[in-house]
Design an enzyme around this catalytic site. Structure first.
Site: not given
Length: 467
Positions: A277, A320-321, A362, A366, A393, A423
């Site tokens: 995170g 971690p990513g 995203r 988000y 569309c 992501y």
């Protein structure tokens, strides 16, 4: 439930468009890969490769990864989080972005890998990553996924429910192996991010409740099953975290339940996995804590809490990513149309590109914000307020909601969106039957295809009536 408002170190959900800055402005350099630089003509180069050349060879949209950037961040995490924590492991969270090449990059720099599906497991197996370097997540792992993980020798399986205890134990017994498991603890802590990516509050699908005593009960059940070996506790409090405040509360609760487990059951937690995170900068004003400072603060927190309750500090593991691949990746688009729209308070320019929500969901999902720049030429034109939109569309097909781009932006220009390494490709879709873009890595002036562009034939290959 409402998401927490942006904190002092977190500008990701800011309401006002950030001020126009140059890609070369020092305040924005931390948003782009380390190797990003401009030529005299204004062309952006990443890893010594110009984006015009890359667009000509691979087409657009195009994901471009700075391989050296990924490797350096992986090394940085290993150094920071494993210092004075030699028994711990840093697992790269594969969900951020995964390919055979990416798996090898992080493994070669000393990281393990955390997978959350059979498909992710298949890729890391193909990459040759040993099972003892792997951890498996998932709130609903299938029997096939669990079996594949145990056959391959995955070192840790994270238990996410009471049902999974029975499932993993039965499959391990059938294979005549012992599964080493962590219990995912929901500790009631929520990262200051969008609700849908905050994964530690009570009303959500992940983990077992600390407050309700479910974690202790899970450990009690695991201890009775000879095919399972309880290793420790797992906690993940959310995503895009800029400081250690949330980890302080989470760690205190994890340590407390570990102490209770030892006190009532005599079982020692050998590992604490505090998840990932850790955040990155998407906008110039974003200011995440440095890797070293975050690592030191989290380790100090755990050491202090363990000392307070009188238990030994276990091995600490992290996942971690985004913080490893997010900044290393950019997305390159070609501008297709430019449209000016009158507003009550002025004018907005809509810049349509040849990708959109199929390669970056995203923004729609988000409300994520990004930095974007014209990267194929110089411009002396005054910046204008733009909205970068896709070709799908869907009125919500927005890549960058508020962006300052040169007023002379025109069809055929190349623009790049920064910090799309995490992501975006992983969550890409074929909406409107648009093939997913390729991924290219660059390093020391050379480029390499990591994932090829999908074709219409790839899409039609799934349709049994198309033959």
């Amino acid at each position: 439930m409402q998401a927490h408002p942006a904190g002092p170190r977190h500008a990701q959900m800011a309401q006002e468009p950030h001020a126009p800055v140059s890609i070369l402005d020092p305040v924005q350099t931390h948003v782009w890969p380390d190797s990003a630089e401009r030529t005299d003509s204004g062309e952006l180069c990443i890893g010594g490769q110009g984006v015009i050349t890359l667009a000509s060879e691979f087409g657009t949209p195009l994901f471009i990864f700075d391989e050296q950037d990924v490797r350096e961040r992986a090394r940085e995490f290993a150094r920071a989080y494993l210092a004075d924590n030699e028994s711990g492991t840093v697992y790269y969270a594969a969900k951020a972005f995964l390919s055979v090449a990416a798996a090898r990059w992080v493994a070669e720099e000393g990281l393990g890998i955390d997978v959350a599906s059979g498909g992710e497991l298949a890729i890391v197996i193909r990459a040759g990553i040993p099972g003892d370097k792997l951890l498996m997540h998932g709130n609903n792992k299938s029997e096939g996924e669990i079996r594949s993980a145990l056959v391959y020798g995955v070192s840790r399986i994270v238990i996410d429910s009471f049902d999974e205890i029975v499932r993993v134990a039965a499959i391990a017994a059938d294979l005549n192996v012992v599964a080493h498991v962590l219990v995912r603890a929901t500790v009631g802590v929520e990262a200051h991010t969008h609700e849908f990516i905050a994964t530690a509050h009570e009303d959500q699908k992940f983990g077992l409740s600390v407050q309700e005593g479910d974690v202790e009960e899970a450990v009690r059940r695991i201890a009775k099953l000879p095919s399972l070996n309880f290793v420790g506790l797992h906690s993940h409090i959310g995503s895009q975290i800029f400081d250690s405040a949330g980890f302080e509360i989470a760690a205190a609760r994890v340590v407390s339940v570990a102490h209770a487990i030892y006190d009532t059951q005599g079982i020692v937690c050998q590992e604490f996995n505090l998840g990932g995170g850790m955040g990155i900068a998407y906008l110039p004003e974003d200011d995440p804590l440095s890797v070293v400072l975050m690592a030191n603060e989290i380790k100090d927190i755990v050491n202090r809490e363990c000392e307070n309750v009188g238990i030994a500090v276990p091995a600490l593991c992290f996942e971690p990513g985004r913080a490893i691949v997010g900044r290393a990746g950019i997305t390159l688009y070609e501008v297709g149309t430019v449209k000016k729209v009158k507003l009550d308070h002025g004018e907005r320019t809509y810049v349509s590109v040849d990708g959109g929500m199929s390669d970056n969901i995203r923004t729609s999902l988000y409300g994520a914000q990004y930095s974007v720049a014209l990267v194929s030429r110089n411009s002396s034109s005054e910046p204008v307020l733009c909205r970068v939109v896709g070709k799908h569309c869907e009125s919500g097909d927005i890549v960058v909601r508020d962006a300052w781009l040169p007023g002379d932006i025109t069809p055929g220009d190349l623009i790049a969106v920064a910090a799309t390494g995490a992501y975006c490709r992983s969550m890409a879709s074929n909406y409107n039957q648009v093939p997913r873009p390729p991924v290219v890595s660059v390093r020391e002036g050379a480029s390499q295809l990591v994932l090829r562009r999908e074709t219409f034939d790839d899409l039609l290959a799934l349709d049994p009536f198309a033959g």
